[in-house]
Write a protein that holds these residues in place. Sequence first.
Motif, PDB file in Angstrom:
ATOM      1  N   GLU A  27       0.832  -1.207   0.000  1.00  0.00           N
ATOM      2  CA  GLU A  27       0.000   0.000   0.000  1.00  0.00           C
ATOM      3  C   GLU A  27       0.871   1.264   0.000  1.00  0.00           C
ATOM      4  O   GLU A  27       0.549   2.240  -0.690  1.00  0.00           O
ATOM      5  CB  GLU A  27      -0.922  -0.015   1.227  1.00  0.00           C
ATOM      6  N   PHE A  28       1.993   1.230   0.723  1.00  0.00           N
ATOM      7  CA  PHE A  28       2.913   2.372   0.741  1.00  0.00           C
ATOM      8  C   PHE A  28       3.486   2.625  -0.657  1.00  0.00           C
ATOM      9  O   PHE A  28       3.465   3.754  -1.163  1.00  0.00           O
ATOM     10  CB  PHE A  28       4.044   2.124   1.738  1.00  0.00           C
ATOM     11  N   MET A  29       4.007   1.567  -1.277  1.00  0.00           N
ATOM     12  CA  MET A  29       4.645   1.738  -2.588  1.00  0.00           C
ATOM     13  C   MET A  29       3.647   2.168  -3.650  1.00  0.00           C
ATOM     14  O   MET A  29       3.933   3.043  -4.477  1.00  0.00           O
ATOM     15  CB  MET A  29       5.349   0.432  -2.990  1.00  0.00           C
ATOM     16  N   ASN A  35      -1.320   5.085  -6.972  1.00  0.00           N
ATOM     17  CA  ASN A  35      -2.295   3.990  -6.937  1.00  0.00           C
ATOM     18  C   ASN A  35      -2.733   3.482  -8.320  1.00  0.00           C
ATOM     19  O   ASN A  35      -3.900   3.550  -8.695  1.00  0.00           O
ATOM     20  CB  ASN A  35      -3.518   4.409  -6.128  1.00  0.00           C
ATOM     21  N   PRO A  36      -1.785   2.914  -9.057  1.00  0.00           N
ATOM     22  CA  PRO A  36      -2.121   2.377 -10.387  1.00  0.00           C
ATOM     23  C   PRO A  36      -3.114   1.223 -10.340  1.00  0.00           C
ATOM     24  O   PRO A  36      -3.786   0.940 -11.340  1.00  0.00           O
ATOM     25  CB  PRO A  36      -0.769   1.910 -10.939  1.00  0.00           C
ATOM     26  N   GLU A  37      -3.240   0.520  -9.202  1.00  0.00           N
ATOM     27  CA  GLU A  37      -4.168  -0.614  -9.097  1.00  0.00           C
ATOM     28  C   GLU A  37      -5.610  -0.188  -9.322  1.00  0.00           C
ATOM     29  O   GLU A  37      -6.451  -1.005  -9.714  1.00  0.00           O
ATOM     30  CB  GLU A  37      -4.011  -1.307  -7.736  1.00  0.00           C
ATOM     31  N   ARG A  38      -5.920   1.094  -9.109  1.00  0.00           N
ATOM     32  CA  ARG A  38      -7.292   1.577  -9.264  1.00  0.00           C
ATOM     33  C   ARG A  38      -7.699   1.729 -10.729  1.00  0.00           C
ATOM     34  O   ARG A  38      -8.867   1.947 -11.029  1.00  0.00           O
ATOM     35  CB  ARG A  38      -7.453   2.917  -8.537  1.00  0.00           C
ATOM     36  N   ARG A  39      -6.735   1.608 -11.638  1.00  0.00           N
ATOM     37  CA  ARG A  39      -7.017   1.787 -13.065  1.00  0.00           C
ATOM     38  C   ARG A  39      -7.164   0.464 -13.800  1.00  0.00           C
ATOM     39  O   ARG A  39      -7.309   0.446 -15.020  1.00  0.00           O
ATOM     40  CB  ARG A  39      -5.884   2.596 -13.704  1.00  0.00           C
ATOM     41  N   ALA A 128       4.154  -5.313 -11.848  1.00  0.00           N
ATOM     42  CA  ALA A 128       3.031  -5.757 -12.680  1.00  0.00           C
ATOM     43  C   ALA A 128       1.872  -4.766 -12.613  1.00  0.00           C
ATOM     44  O   ALA A 128       1.271  -4.417 -13.640  1.00  0.00           O
ATOM     45  CB  ALA A 128       2.567  -7.141 -12.233  1.00  0.00           C
ATOM     46  N   ILE A 129       1.556  -4.314 -11.417  1.00  0.00           N
ATOM     47  CA  ILE A 129       0.433  -3.379 -11.254  1.00  0.00           C
ATOM     48  C   ILE A 129       0.732  -2.067 -11.962  1.00  0.00           C
ATOM     49  O   ILE A 129      -0.133  -1.502 -12.640  1.00  0.00           O
ATOM     50  CB  ILE A 129       0.142  -3.166  -9.753  1.00  0.00           C
ATOM     51  N   TYR A 130       1.959  -1.576 -11.827  1.00  0.00           N
ATOM     52  CA  TYR A 130       2.313  -0.320 -12.507  1.00  0.00           C
ATOM     53  C   TYR A 130       2.284  -0.508 -14.029  1.00  0.00           C
ATOM     54  O   TYR A 130       1.815   0.364 -14.771  1.00  0.00           O
ATOM     55  CB  TYR A 130       3.698   0.159 -12.068  1.00  0.00           C
ATOM     56  N   TYR A 131       2.768  -1.660 -14.469  1.00  0.00           N
ATOM     57  CA  TYR A 131       2.796  -1.921 -15.916  1.00  0.00           C
ATOM     58  C   TYR A 131       1.388  -1.886 -16.512  1.00  0.00           C
ATOM     59  O   TYR A 131       1.142  -1.206 -17.507  1.00  0.00           O
ATOM     60  CB  TYR A 131       3.449  -3.282 -16.186  1.00  0.00           C
ATOM     61  N   PHE A 132       0.460  -2.610 -15.879  1.00  0.00           N
ATOM     62  CA  PHE A 132      -0.900  -2.688 -16.418  1.00  0.00           C
ATOM     63  C   PHE A 132      -1.740  -1.456 -16.081  1.00  0.00           C
ATOM     64  O   PHE A 132      -2.711  -1.163 -16.772  1.00  0.00           O
ATOM     65  CB  PHE A 132      -1.594  -3.956 -15.922  1.00  0.00           C
ATOM     66  N   GLY A 133      -1.342  -0.738 -15.044  1.00  0.00           N
ATOM     67  CA  GLY A 133      -2.098   0.455 -14.677  1.00  0.00           C
ATOM     68  C   GLY A 133      -1.649   1.706 -15.395  1.00  0.00           C
ATOM     69  O   GLY A 133      -2.452   2.625 -15.603  1.00  0.00           O
ATOM     70  N   CYS A 134      -0.353   1.746 -15.790  1.00  0.00           N
ATOM     71  CA  CYS A 134       0.204   2.985 -16.354  1.00  0.00           C
ATOM     72  C   CYS A 134       0.934   2.804 -17.684  1.00  0.00           C
ATOM     73  O   CYS A 134       0.695   3.535 -18.638  1.00  0.00           O
ATOM     74  CB  CYS A 134       1.170   3.616 -15.343  1.00  0.00           C
ATOM     75  N   MET A 135       1.835   1.807 -17.759  1.00  0.00           N
ATOM     76  CA  MET A 135       2.676   1.682 -18.950  1.00  0.00           C
ATOM     77  C   MET A 135       1.955   1.065 -20.131  1.00  0.00           C
ATOM     78  O   MET A 135       2.109   1.509 -21.275  1.00  0.00           O
ATOM     79  CB  MET A 135       3.921   0.847 -18.619  1.00  0.00           C
TER      80      MET A 135
END
Length: 429
Positions: A27-29, A35-39, A128-135
């Motif tokens: 949650e910190f990171m 919060n890319p997980e929300r996308r 993984a979460i950043y990749y699918f949420g942002c990249m």
Amino acid sequence: MHTYNEAIQWIHDRLQFGIKPGLERMEFMLAQLDNPERRIKAVHLAGTNGKGSTLSYMRYMLQEAGYEVGTFTSPYIEQFNERISVNGTPISDDEITKLVQIVKPVAEKLCETDLGEATEFEIITVMAIYYFGCMNPTDIVLFETGLGGRLDSTNVIHPLVTIITNIGQDHQHILGETVQEIAYEKGGIIKNGVPIITAIEQLEALEVITPIAKEKKAPLYVLGKEFMSEYKGQSEGGEAFSFSCAFGSLPHAELTMKGKHQVKNASLALMAMHYLKTYFSILVDKEQMEVALHKTFWLGRFEKVQDNPTVIIDGAHNPEGVKCLVDTLQTHYCDKRITIMFSAVSDKKIGEMVPMLEELADKMVFTSFDFYRALPAETLAEYASKEHVVYGDFKVAIDETLAEIGENEICVITGSLYFISEVRKYMKK
């Protein structure tokens, strides 16, 4: 951090921080990354066995209908990058490097807090979460838990659908000794209002899952109750079955992946697809489902890697997995003489697995591989009650075993998925 090798080394160096269940570091990171997980539109899968196969059936069905599908799985079989994939293709070395460049400063900031260092799996999950949420956003992402569920790093996502494949005895030093304790940990991925689809059979496990679902107002779909499948027997090269639920049916489906347990995995995937189609307009028709189920393949799961002689590899790394392997071999290769080669890691129930394999095997071979938790071949052999062969090096074991196999024999190489990964690389050479 400029090269892929540097990035991978930095990730693997975090193995020293071990396994630390909990969501605070995640949650910190993720908060630092906005919060890319929300996308992400996601499906979350947990369970002792069958996660990878169920995920694969869903991926193939979604792809057959033209959707772009992200997946997060573990462990890898061929290369590290496959843990984060799009339509079955691992992301590139450059993308891994870029992700580490983004996540590393966040991890360094985390270690300055009282929460401590992030583990390897936490880092990979954030990537993984950043990749699918942002990249590289995809139509949907299928997330497989790493260990348990309630305190697993992936449990920061809020999915469209939740799947728990089954409950078995694995990782008990972390998840608990009883079926009820393990079910509680798996049930921790159930979210408010999010449907839960499961093939759990044990009454004592369902008695744990059901009240959790009720408390969270999560619709519960149990195989054999809210949705049904009927095994029709062997098809050409696999298994045949029918499926039905309140949202639709598939009177005849065929799988290439062998084993009656695969019918359960496919049925979970079908139930999830029918729910997504009904409530989220993710449109996959019957023909696409049938075609995709027949196409579905998952590395290292009852995979034939050689003919003449026949060699099958299977990541049966716990008692439930071994039972499924033995049942499948009895169904499809009852007329063959079977040599079984086995290697495992230190936290597994070797005393339960070896006797089941011995009951089927005409010859047992114990070996080991280069992995920090791998058990020596001699230690594995201590659990044997029949005549057996021991090799310290699995490559020598494979070469000498296959040189002795006759026409009406097959060799089954099984055990740890880390072992299967090394075997597969060697067999490809």
